[in-house]
Write an enzyme that holds these catalytic residues in place. Structure first.
Site, PDB file in Angstrom:
ATOM      1  N   HIS A  17       0.842  -1.204   0.000  1.00 56.51           N
ATOM      2  CA  HIS A  17       0.000   0.000   0.000  1.00 56.51           C
ATOM      3  C   HIS A  17       0.880   1.258   0.000  1.00 56.51           C
ATOM      4  O   HIS A  17       0.608   2.215  -0.720  1.00 56.51           O
ATOM      5  CB  HIS A  17      -0.870   0.058   1.262  1.00 56.51           C
ATOM      6  CG  HIS A  17      -1.872  -1.053   1.402  1.00 56.51           C
ATOM      7  ND1 HIS A  17      -2.016  -1.791   2.554  1.00 56.51           N
ATOM      8  CD2 HIS A  17      -2.795  -1.551   0.530  1.00 56.51           C
ATOM      9  CE1 HIS A  17      -2.978  -2.683   2.396  1.00 56.51           C
ATOM     10  NE2 HIS A  17      -3.468  -2.578   1.190  1.00 56.51           N
ATOM     11  N   LYS A  41     -15.918  -7.820   4.435  1.00 59.20           N
ATOM     12  CA  LYS A  41     -14.703  -8.340   5.081  1.00 59.20           C
ATOM     13  C   LYS A  41     -14.766  -8.121   6.582  1.00 59.20           C
ATOM     14  O   LYS A  41     -15.159  -7.036   7.026  1.00 59.20           O
ATOM     15  CB  LYS A  41     -13.474  -7.578   4.566  1.00 59.20           C
ATOM     16  CG  LYS A  41     -13.011  -7.940   3.176  1.00 59.20           C
ATOM     17  CD  LYS A  41     -11.699  -7.203   2.887  1.00 59.20           C
ATOM     18  CE  LYS A  41     -11.119  -7.589   1.545  1.00 59.20           C
ATOM     19  NZ  LYS A  41      -9.886  -6.832   1.250  1.00 59.20           N
ATOM     20  N   ARG A  90      -2.057  -6.098  -8.189  1.00 53.79           N
ATOM     21  CA  ARG A  90      -0.932  -6.990  -7.901  1.00 53.79           C
ATOM     22  C   ARG A  90      -0.744  -8.044  -8.975  1.00 53.79           C
ATOM     23  O   ARG A  90       0.345  -8.320  -9.413  1.00 53.79           O
ATOM     24  CB  ARG A  90      -1.159  -7.707  -6.565  1.00 53.79           C
ATOM     25  CG  ARG A  90      -0.846  -6.858  -5.386  1.00 53.79           C
ATOM     26  CD  ARG A  90      -1.420  -7.418  -4.148  1.00 53.79           C
ATOM     27  NE  ARG A  90      -2.867  -7.321  -4.168  1.00 53.79           N
ATOM     28  CZ  ARG A  90      -3.651  -7.576  -3.135  1.00 53.79           C
ATOM     29  NH1 ARG A  90      -3.125  -7.982  -2.007  1.00 53.79           N
ATOM     30  NH2 ARG A  90      -4.943  -7.440  -3.229  1.00 53.79           N
ATOM     31  N   SER A 129      -2.629  -7.857   3.073  1.00 55.80           N
ATOM     32  CA  SER A 129      -2.859  -7.700   4.510  1.00 55.80           C
ATOM     33  C   SER A 129      -3.230  -9.042   5.130  1.00 55.80           C
ATOM     34  O   SER A 129      -2.811  -9.360   6.243  1.00 55.80           O
ATOM     35  CB  SER A 129      -3.985  -6.687   4.771  1.00 55.80           C
ATOM     36  OG  SER A 129      -3.645  -5.428   4.276  1.00 55.80           O
TER      37      SER A 129
HETATM   38  P1  ADP Z   1      -9.826  -3.661  -0.406  1.00 58.91           P
HETATM   39  O1  ADP Z   1     -10.530  -4.397   0.679  1.00 58.91           O
HETATM   40  O2  ADP Z   1     -10.503  -2.400  -0.820  1.00 58.91           O
HETATM   41  O3  ADP Z   1      -9.388  -4.491  -1.584  1.00 58.91           O
HETATM   42  P2  ADP Z   1      -7.085  -3.552   0.503  1.00 58.91           P
HETATM   43  O4  ADP Z   1      -6.605  -2.808   1.702  1.00 58.91           O
HETATM   44  O5  ADP Z   1      -6.943  -5.020   0.511  1.00 58.91           O
HETATM   45  O6  ADP Z   1      -8.547  -3.084   0.315  1.00 58.91           O
HETATM   46  O7  ADP Z   1      -6.384  -2.979  -0.778  1.00 58.91           O
HETATM   47  C1  ADP Z   1      -6.518  -1.626  -1.149  1.00 58.91           C
HETATM   48  C2  ADP Z   1      -5.875  -1.413  -2.505  1.00 58.91           C
HETATM   49  O8  ADP Z   1      -4.483  -1.660  -2.394  1.00 58.91           O
HETATM   50  C3  ADP Z   1      -6.371  -2.340  -3.609  1.00 58.91           C
HETATM   51  O9  ADP Z   1      -6.381  -1.621  -4.825  1.00 58.91           O
HETATM   52  C4  ADP Z   1      -5.332  -3.422  -3.663  1.00 58.91           C
HETATM   53  O10 ADP Z   1      -5.254  -4.034  -4.941  1.00 58.91           O
HETATM   54  C5  ADP Z   1      -4.097  -2.613  -3.362  1.00 58.91           C
HETATM   55  N1  ADP Z   1      -3.022  -3.428  -2.785  1.00 58.91           N
HETATM   56  C6  ADP Z   1      -3.108  -4.312  -1.784  1.00 58.91           C
HETATM   57  N2  ADP Z   1      -1.924  -4.909  -1.537  1.00 58.91           N
HETATM   58  C7  ADP Z   1      -1.066  -4.371  -2.431  1.00 58.91           C
HETATM   59  C8  ADP Z   1       0.308  -4.588  -2.753  1.00 58.91           C
HETATM   60  N3  ADP Z   1       1.039  -5.522  -2.111  1.00 58.91           N
HETATM   61  N4  ADP Z   1       0.850  -3.851  -3.730  1.00 58.91           N
HETATM   62  C9  ADP Z   1       0.102  -2.934  -4.396  1.00 58.91           C
HETATM   63  N5  ADP Z   1      -1.186  -2.719  -4.187  1.00 58.91           N
HETATM   64  C10 ADP Z   1      -1.770  -3.415  -3.220  1.00 58.91           C
END
Ligand code: ADP
Length: 163
Positions: A17, A41, A90, A129
């Site tokens: 992130h 979630k 990703r 996460s």
């Molecule tokens: P959500 O529940 O909205 O998917 P996340 O916190 O899991 O929320 O992810 C938020 C954003 O960050 C999404 O666009 C996701 O694809 C991106 N993201 C999550 N992990 C990574 C990573 N390792 N590298 C780049 N982007 C990421």
């Protein structure tokens, strides 16, 4: 001024992130990272805890703000008068889900809201996460995945203060 929002669960924030946040902050004049209540979630951290960690992790980025919202991203964007959403991609597995959300937001906003995707830096492509939480739950090393203060908060949730 060009502004964007980066919405997500951030439960908790990872280096993946943070990579997206830093790169978007170089593209836009102002970036607001929004912790959203995702009804689909269940979360480890409260929204307030996630906001606090994001604020700490982005404190050296002057054009990054952290906020939270509950509801539709299009309503939040409208309220803030922002027309661009940033999301990270990703792998191909993210694509279908992200494409659907992006198209839904575009349609629901009457064409006012566009989504910009940044592809993940290769060293963080494997990170999520959920996997970070699983590794911490089983006492693994999450130092390559999240800042130290975030790692402490996760271990604390699962194991109390003894790690
Ligand atoms: P959500 O529940 O909205 O998917 P996340 O916190 O899991 O929320 O992810 C938020 C954003 O960050 C999404 O666009 C996701 O694809 C991106 N993201 C999550 N992990 C990574 C990573 N390792 N590298 C780049 N982007 C990421």
């Amino acid at each position: 001024m060009k502004s964007a929002i980066y919405p997500g669960s951030f439960d908790p924030v990872t280096y993946g992130h943070l990579d997206v946040i830093k790169r978007s902050a170089n593209i836009f004049d102002e970036l607001t990272v929004c912790v959203s209540y995702n009804v689909m979630k269940s979360s480890l951290f409260s929204v307030e805890e996630r906001v606090k960690m994001l604020k700490e992790a982005t404190k050296d980025l002057p054009n990054v703000k952290v906020d939270s919202f509950s509801g539709l991203t299009i309503d939040y964007a409208k309220e803030k008068n922002v027309h661009v959403i940033v999301r990270g991609l990703r792998a191909i597995t993210d694509f279908e889900y992200e494409l659907q959300i992006a198209q839904t937001n575009h349609k629901l906003s009457g064409g006012e809201l566009d989504t910009m995707f940044l592809t993940t830096a290769l060293e963080y492509a494997y990170l999520s996460s959920s996997s970070v939480k699983e590794i911490a739950y089983f006492n693994g090393d999450i130092s390559p995945c999240v800042p130290d203060f975030v790692a402490k908060e996760i271990y604390n949730k699962y194991h109390g203060n003894n790690k």
